[in-house]
Design a protein around this motif. Structure first.
Motif, mmCIF file in Angstrom:
data_model
loop_
_atom_site.group_PDB
_atom_site.id
_atom_site.type_symbol
_atom_site.label_atom_id
_atom_site.label_comp_id
_atom_site.label_asym_id
_atom_site.label_seq_id
_atom_site.Cartn_x
_atom_site.Cartn_y
_atom_site.Cartn_z
ATOM 1 N N THR A 217 -5.248 -8.710 -1.110
ATOM 2 C CA THR A 217 -4.608 -9.598 -2.078
ATOM 3 C C THR A 217 -3.934 -10.789 -1.413
ATOM 4 O O THR A 217 -3.424 -11.673 -2.097
ATOM 5 C CB THR A 217 -3.548 -8.830 -2.900
ATOM 6 O OG1 THR A 217 -2.469 -8.432 -2.034
ATOM 7 C CG2 THR A 217 -4.157 -7.598 -3.554
ATOM 8 N N ARG B 157 -3.504 -1.887 -13.321
ATOM 9 C CA ARG B 157 -3.457 -3.281 -13.749
ATOM 10 C C ARG B 157 -4.899 -3.776 -13.790
ATOM 11 O O ARG B 157 -5.686 -3.514 -12.877
ATOM 12 C CB ARG B 157 -2.634 -4.114 -12.769
ATOM 13 C CG ARG B 157 -2.363 -5.525 -13.261
ATOM 14 C CD ARG B 157 -1.276 -6.203 -12.437
ATOM 15 N NE ARG B 157 -0.919 -7.486 -13.038
ATOM 16 C CZ ARG B 157 -1.515 -8.639 -12.750
ATOM 17 N NH1 ARG B 157 -2.471 -8.665 -11.837
ATOM 18 N NH2 ARG B 157 -1.153 -9.762 -13.349
ATOM 19 N N ASN C 231 -7.133 -5.925 -12.943
ATOM 20 C CA ASN C 231 -7.547 -7.048 -12.104
ATOM 21 C C ASN C 231 -8.836 -6.689 -11.373
ATOM 22 O O ASN C 231 -9.265 -5.541 -11.355
ATOM 23 C CB ASN C 231 -6.431 -7.498 -11.150
ATOM 24 C CG ASN C 231 -6.132 -6.478 -10.069
ATOM 25 O OD1 ASN C 231 -7.031 -5.894 -9.463
ATOM 26 N ND2 ASN C 231 -4.858 -6.262 -9.790
ATOM 27 N N GLY D 68 -3.912 -6.898 -17.890
ATOM 28 C CA GLY D 68 -4.159 -7.764 -16.753
ATOM 29 C C GLY D 68 -5.217 -8.804 -17.034
ATOM 30 O O GLY D 68 -5.842 -8.821 -18.109
ATOM 31 N N GLU E 124 -8.241 -9.321 -16.120
ATOM 32 C CA GLU E 124 -9.662 -8.982 -16.229
ATOM 33 C C GLU E 124 -10.029 -8.394 -17.590
ATOM 34 O O GLU E 124 -11.210 -8.064 -17.814
ATOM 35 C CB GLU E 124 -10.053 -7.980 -15.141
ATOM 36 C CG GLU E 124 -10.402 -8.598 -13.810
ATOM 37 C CD GLU E 124 -11.641 -9.465 -13.872
ATOM 38 O OE1 GLU E 124 -12.744 -8.929 -14.078
ATOM 39 O OE2 GLU E 124 -11.504 -10.682 -13.718
#
Length: 379
Positions: free
Chosen positions: A121, A201, A203, A229, A231
């Motif tokens: 990340t 989450r 993502n 999130g 996505e």
């Protein structure tokens, strides 16, 4: 007699996710030890912490212009200076990047950084800035929550790595008093279906596209996703394109106390994440007895075992068929599920919430003889 401290926890965004859960649990534990605990979030992502006690959210949304960002930095230093904490704990890479220097500028004598963001990340600039700040002493201590995460800093200077301390995540068992039928009714899930699920989450690094894709292998399988999130729209589109949208259930963000009821709805927990520092959601699911299929990455191999015995089956998130095979095996082999659950029962001992809080209190108090040793000095 232990001195009581005023402690400020700094996080990036206010939402219900793994890093926020850990800081909340540590904060609650330190508060029970009579320390004065405050929480600060840079910006509001959801309403999860709008009414939390002793909690401040600096910005209603992420600062997106140079002027807004400059105001955020000024407000951050001012808030810390006005609060006058004895200790600041920063979480996530942006929490460390901005919270650490702001705390020093505000005159805080003791700063502890917590590396709860996976390296995937972080871009190279953030990683270099983190290395520099840890090396020059912006952080007094730097916690990591797994041996695998500690290994990611092996190429950092010794002046940085000597500050690293291994504090494994503790967790609160996510049990539920509901029957499976009542739990499914609560979340609007089909009563007689085979339900796979995950808490994460939404993502791209969580690879929940894999969880959706496996539904094509069996028309009786459903998928329930707890979390929110960026996505979500892409995942909904994928489900529609695959013709499985009626079998994918987006539950949305849940408070910590709701997760146990959600886990009760599931027949199997799927965790295809490609980047973790610990994998808290998978550990919580395993500990309540759910069969787990997780991505075969070193950190999940590390935390999803007790006494060398795995608590999960592992698959390859580049190979959907490997997930299908593992899911089918767990759904058809109750003896294997029982073996994995027996191993998982010991997770609450291995990752004790009380032990985690005690470790953090030692860091906060800077005891000369801590309950644990820095990573480089462990046997």
């Amino acid at each position: 007699m232990k001195m009581k401290k005023k402690i400020l926890f700094i996080q990036t965004q206010a939402e219900n996710a793994g890093a926020q859960e850990i800081s909340r649990l540590v904060g609650e534990g330190l508060a029970t030890k009579q320390h004065a605990v405050h929480h600060l979030f840079f910006y509001r992502k959801t309403d999860a912490y709008d009414h939390a006690p002793n909690t401040t959210i600096l910005c209603d949304q992420r600062p997106s212009t140079p002027l807004a960002f400059a105001k955020f930095l000024i407000d951050l230093v001012k808030f810390i200076r006005d609060l006058k904490p004895d200790v600041v704990l920063t979480f996530q890479h942006y929490g460390n990047l901005f919270g650490g220097p702001a705390a020093r500028l505000a005159g805080v004598p003791h700063v502890i950084a917590n590396q709860v963001s996976a390296q995937a990340t972080m871009n190279s600039v953030i990683r270099k800035l983190d290395m520099a700040m840890g090396s020059i002493g912006v952080f007094d201590s730097i916690t990591v929550n797994s041996k695998d995460t500690a290994g990611e800093y092996g190429d950092f200077p010794k002046v940085y790595t000597k500050r690293i301390v291994h504090v494994p995540h503790g967790f609160k068992t996510k049990t539920s008093d509901l029957s499976k039928g009542c739990a499914r009714e609560k979340y609007g899930l089909p009563s007689n279906a085979t339900i796979l699920g995950s808490v994460a989450r939404l993502n791209v690094l969580k690879r929940l596209d894999i969880a959706i894709e496996v539904l094509s292998a069996n028309p009786s399988w459903h998928l329930a996703l707890g979390g929110q999130g960026p996505e979500e729209d892409n995942l909904r589109k994928q489900a529609k394109d695959l013709g499985v949208e009626d079998r994918v259930h987006f539950i949305g963000e849940m408070r910590s106390e709701q997760v146990g009821d959600f886990l009760k709805t599931l027949d199997l927990f799927i965790f295809p994440s490609q980047a973790e520092t610990f994998g808290l959601a998978a550990v919580e699911a395993a500990q309540v007895g759910l069969p787990i299929v997780a991505n075969d990455i070193p950190v999940l191999r590390e935390v999803l075992q007790t006494d060398g015995v795995p608590c999960a089956l592992f698959a390859n998130s580049d190979d959907v068929a490997s997930y299908v095979t593992a899911i089918e095996k767990l759904l058809s082999d109750p003896e294997l599920v029982k073996q994995l659950a027996t191993s998982a029962e010991r997770l609450s001992r291995l990752y004790s919430l009380d032990t985690m809080v005690d470790h953090y209190e030692d860091l906060v108090l800077e005891q000369e003889q801590p309950l644990f040793m820095p990573m480089g000095q462990q046997a």
